[in-house]
Design a protein around this motif. Structure first.
Motif, PDB file in Angstrom:
ATOM      1  N   ASP A  34       0.873  -1.181   0.000  1.00 41.68           N
ATOM      2  CA  ASP A  34       0.000   0.000   0.000  1.00 41.68           C
ATOM      3  C   ASP A  34       0.909   1.228   0.000  1.00 41.68           C
ATOM      4  N   GLY A  35       0.507   2.289  -0.693  1.00 38.56           N
ATOM      5  CA  GLY A  35       1.257   3.539  -0.669  1.00 38.56           C
ATOM      6  C   GLY A  35       2.308   3.638  -1.762  1.00 38.56           C
ATOM      7  N   ALA A  36       2.820   4.870  -1.920  1.00 32.00           N
ATOM      8  CA  ALA A  36       3.714   5.210  -3.031  1.00 32.00           C
ATOM      9  C   ALA A  36       5.071   4.520  -2.958  1.00 32.00           C
ATOM     10  N   ALA A  37       5.471   4.119  -1.756  1.00 29.63           N
ATOM     11  CA  ALA A  37       6.785   3.474  -1.615  1.00 29.63           C
ATOM     12  C   ALA A  37       6.751   2.003  -2.031  1.00 29.63           C
ATOM     13  N   GLY A  38       5.564   1.511  -2.320  1.00 31.36           N
ATOM     14  CA  GLY A  38       5.448   0.128  -2.788  1.00 31.36           C
ATOM     15  C   GLY A  38       5.765  -0.911  -1.724  1.00 31.36           C
ATOM     16  N   LYS A  39       5.461  -0.572  -0.491  1.00 29.92           N
ATOM     17  CA  LYS A  39       5.811  -1.493   0.594  1.00 29.92           C
ATOM     18  C   LYS A  39       4.576  -2.035   1.313  1.00 29.92           C
ATOM     19  N   TRP A  73       3.931   8.408  22.110  1.00 25.61           N
ATOM     20  CA  TRP A  73       3.103   7.811  21.064  1.00 25.61           C
ATOM     21  C   TRP A  73       2.492   6.506  21.540  1.00 25.61           C
ATOM     22  N   ALA A  74       1.239   6.315  21.168  1.00 23.39           N
ATOM     23  CA  ALA A  74       0.575   5.024  21.367  1.00 23.39           C
ATOM     24  C   ALA A  74       0.884   4.132  20.164  1.00 23.39           C
ATOM     25  N   MET A  75       0.501   2.882  20.255  1.00 20.55           N
ATOM     26  CA  MET A  75       0.803   1.958  19.152  1.00 20.55           C
ATOM     27  C   MET A  75       0.192   2.448  17.841  1.00 20.55           C
ATOM     28  N   GLU A  76      -0.989   3.035  17.933  1.00 22.83           N
ATOM     29  CA  GLU A  76      -1.652   3.551  16.728  1.00 22.83           C
ATOM     30  C   GLU A  76      -0.787   4.611  16.037  1.00 22.83           C
ATOM     31  N   ASP A  77      -0.104   5.430  16.846  1.00 22.88           N
ATOM     32  CA  ASP A  77       0.762   6.469  16.267  1.00 22.88           C
ATOM     33  C   ASP A  77       1.951   5.833  15.538  1.00 22.88           C
ATOM     34  N   TYR A  78       2.498   4.784  16.121  1.00 23.36           N
ATOM     35  CA  TYR A  78       3.627   4.106  15.470  1.00 23.36           C
ATOM     36  C   TYR A  78       3.178   3.436  14.172  1.00 23.36           C
ATOM     37  N   ARG A 117       3.025   3.819   8.181  1.00 23.53           N
ATOM     38  CA  ARG A 117       2.230   3.959   6.957  1.00 23.53           C
ATOM     39  C   ARG A 117       2.588   5.235   6.196  1.00 23.53           C
ATOM     40  N   THR A 118       2.708   6.335   6.887  1.00 19.87           N
ATOM     41  CA  THR A 118       2.922   7.607   6.182  1.00 19.87           C
ATOM     42  C   THR A 118       4.392   7.810   5.799  1.00 19.87           C
ATOM     43  N   THR A 119       5.314   7.491   6.693  1.00 23.63           N
ATOM     44  CA  THR A 119       6.732   7.758   6.445  1.00 23.63           C
ATOM     45  C   THR A 119       7.379   6.674   5.579  1.00 23.63           C
ATOM     46  N   ARG A 120       7.192   5.434   5.989  1.00 26.83           N
ATOM     47  CA  ARG A 120       7.885   4.354   5.271  1.00 26.83           C
ATOM     48  C   ARG A 120       7.127   3.888   4.033  1.00 26.83           C
ATOM     49  N   MET A 121       5.799   3.758   4.173  1.00 29.54           N
ATOM     50  CA  MET A 121       5.009   3.226   3.059  1.00 29.54           C
ATOM     51  C   MET A 121       4.499   4.332   2.140  1.00 29.54           C
ATOM     52  N   GLU A 122       4.508   5.559   2.653  1.00 35.58           N
ATOM     53  CA  GLU A 122       3.929   6.695   1.918  1.00 35.58           C
ATOM     54  C   GLU A 122       2.465   6.399   1.556  1.00 35.58           C
ATOM     55  N   ALA A 123       1.799   5.841   2.553  1.00 34.76           N
ATOM     56  CA  ALA A 123       0.368   5.524   2.401  1.00 34.76           C
ATOM     57  C   ALA A 123      -0.439   6.453   3.294  1.00 34.76           C
ATOM     58  N   GLN A 177     -11.344  -0.061  11.266  1.00 33.64           N
ATOM     59  CA  GLN A 177     -11.186  -1.513  11.364  1.00 33.64           C
ATOM     60  C   GLN A 177      -9.757  -1.928  11.045  1.00 33.64           C
ATOM     61  N   ASP A 178      -9.154  -1.287  10.036  1.00 33.69           N
ATOM     62  CA  ASP A 178      -7.765  -1.613   9.696  1.00 33.69           C
ATOM     63  C   ASP A 178      -6.837  -1.412  10.894  1.00 33.69           C
ATOM     64  N   MET A 179      -7.022  -0.281  11.561  1.00 34.05           N
ATOM     65  CA  MET A 179      -6.143   0.026  12.704  1.00 34.05           C
ATOM     66  C   MET A 179      -6.369  -0.957  13.849  1.00 34.05           C
ATOM     67  N   LEU A 180      -7.646  -1.231  14.142  1.00 33.83           N
ATOM     68  CA  LEU A 180      -7.958  -2.164  15.234  1.00 33.83           C
ATOM     69  C   LEU A 180      -7.394  -3.548  14.928  1.00 33.83           C
TER      70      LEU A 180
END
Lengths: 278, 150
Positions: free
Chosen positions: A88-93, A122-127, A132-138, A146-149
């Protein structure tokens, strides 16, 4: 006769829902005994023993957590396993691109929430969202999506049986102090603090509810009332609304600080996520 | 003639305690946690008070207090002392004070103040500036509690 049968069944169901909890039971999941009672850590002044919320639930609810086929939360773990491998995301990861097997995250849940490299708690959700945003660029997931849970359930499961052990000193200390202050602050029209129910009155019934210590080692939890998984912050929100208080936002600094303090109050209890509660 | 009197009476009842001033939450005067005078000047209705005591959105007394008189209701709490015989243990003035704001008598108690409209932290907007019970409801619950003797 038929009516009689139905009535009896109904009565049984009602009785089952209020059956007294077996506070002396042992939680054995798939052959592994989890720690549901532990000596209170030194930083919890007013308790001698910390107790998992599992101990306060009815026999039927307790039983649901002892077998992974009966645990309705495990369906969502399976869903997360599918997501784990999906790019998922622009980084293709995918998650698997960096973390390989989910088991590489064993122990993570025991240390959450945790101060990050920038000094923020940070809570686990933040990590997860940082991945998702930094590494996966998603796109980040919403806190209660539901995805997060599903993903926090999968990650928690990797630590099942390991004792909670969050850092509360150093850069975490000010957050911990903030959470502690909240724990003893009265909120809302009913003017109650967490401590009024969960420290002073655990084990007592408050109307139909058997008060627990409010431990969070079982989250994310499959709550029968929700008919689904829910986050720690969702439970906080519900508690605050019950006392007619304006809740903090899920993912807010306040709830994350409270989460840290509560996690520290459960030091020594096994991670149970995804647990089952009523 | 009779009919007119009835109508007048209903109008008076509907208008509340005619002639008697309702004591506002911030005007309540405590004496050692007790409140000797009625909030409304209208005697409480014990039957109505009994209903309020059960109602989860009003008194919800059963949330915390066990009460044999309400044995037909399920789920009695264990957080606070049972209400059985409460009228033997406390005077009318003391019970009124406890209902209005029990923290005036028991510092640090978990019990909500049922007739206090300020001083809350993060109260939900729906309840801002409001009390849990109104003045007459306090008097009604009080009248009910006074029936609980042993």
């Amino acid at each position: 006769m038929k009516i009689r049968t139905i009535t009896t069944a109904l009565a049984a169901a009602v009785l089952a829902s209020v059956a007294p909890a077996d506070e002396d039971a042992d939680l054995v999941v798939e052959g592994e005994t989890l720690i549901t009672r532990a000596p209170a850590p030194a930083h919890v002044e007013n308790l001698t023993e910390v107790l998992s919320g599992w101990l306060f639930r009815s026999d039927e609810t307790q039983a649901l957590q002892t077998d992974d086929f009966d645990n309705p939360g495990m369906i969502f773990v399976d869903q997360a396993l599918d997501t784990w491998d999906e790019v998922d995301g622009a980084a293709g990861k995918a998650c698997a691109s960096c973390h390989e097997d989910p088991s590489s995250l064993a122990g993570v849940r025991t240390t959450m929430p945790k101060v990050n490299e920038d000094g923020e708690l940070w809570a686990m959700e933040d990590y997860v969202n940082d991945c998702r945003t930094t590494r996966m660029e998603a796109e980040p997931w919403k806190w209660e999506s539901q995805d997060m849970l599903n993903m926090t359930a999968l990650v928690s499961l990797q630590s099942r049986g390991m004792p909670m052990n969050v850092a509360i000193d150093g850069p975490a200390q000010s957050y911990w102090e903030q959470g502690k202050e909240m724990y003893y602050t009265r909120y809302g029209q009913l003017d109650m603090a967490c401590a009024n129910c969960h420290e002073d009155n655990y084990g007592n019934m408050i109307r139909a509810d058997h008060l627990s210590q409010g431990q969070i080692n079982g989250f994310p939890v499959y709550r029968l009332k929700w008919a689904g998984l829910g986050s720690i912050h969702r439970r906080f929100k519900g508690c605050m609304e019950n006392i007619r208080a304006e809740p903090f936002k899920r993912g807010s600094d306040e709830f994350t600080a409270l989460e840290l303090y509560l996690a520290s109050r459960g030091e020594g209890l096994s991670v149970e996520g995804p647990s089952v509660r009523n | 003639m009779v009919r007119i009197s009835g109508a007048v009476l209903i109008a008076l009842l509907a208008a509340g305690p005619a002639g008697a001033e309702v004591v506002a939450p911030q005007q309540v005067i405590f004496d050692d946690g007790a409140v000797p005078s009625s909030l409304t000047g209208v005697p409480g209705n014990a039957e109505v008070g009994r209903t309020i005591a059960v109602d989860r959105k009003l008194g919800n007394c059963l949330a915390c207090h066990e009460n044999t008189d309400l044995a037909a209701e399920p789920f009695h709490g264990e957080v606070a002392p049972p209400l059985d015989g409460v009228a033997d243990r406390w005077s009318e003035a003391e019970l009124r004070g406890i209902l209005i704001n029990s923290k005036m008598m028991f510092e640090g108690t978990i019990m909500p103040a049922f007739y206090r409209d300020t001083g809350y932290s993060r109260i939900l907007p729906d309840f801002e500036g409001m009390t849990i019970l109104d003045a007459q409801q306090v008097e009604d619950v009080l009248a009910y509690l006074l029936t609980l003797t042993e």
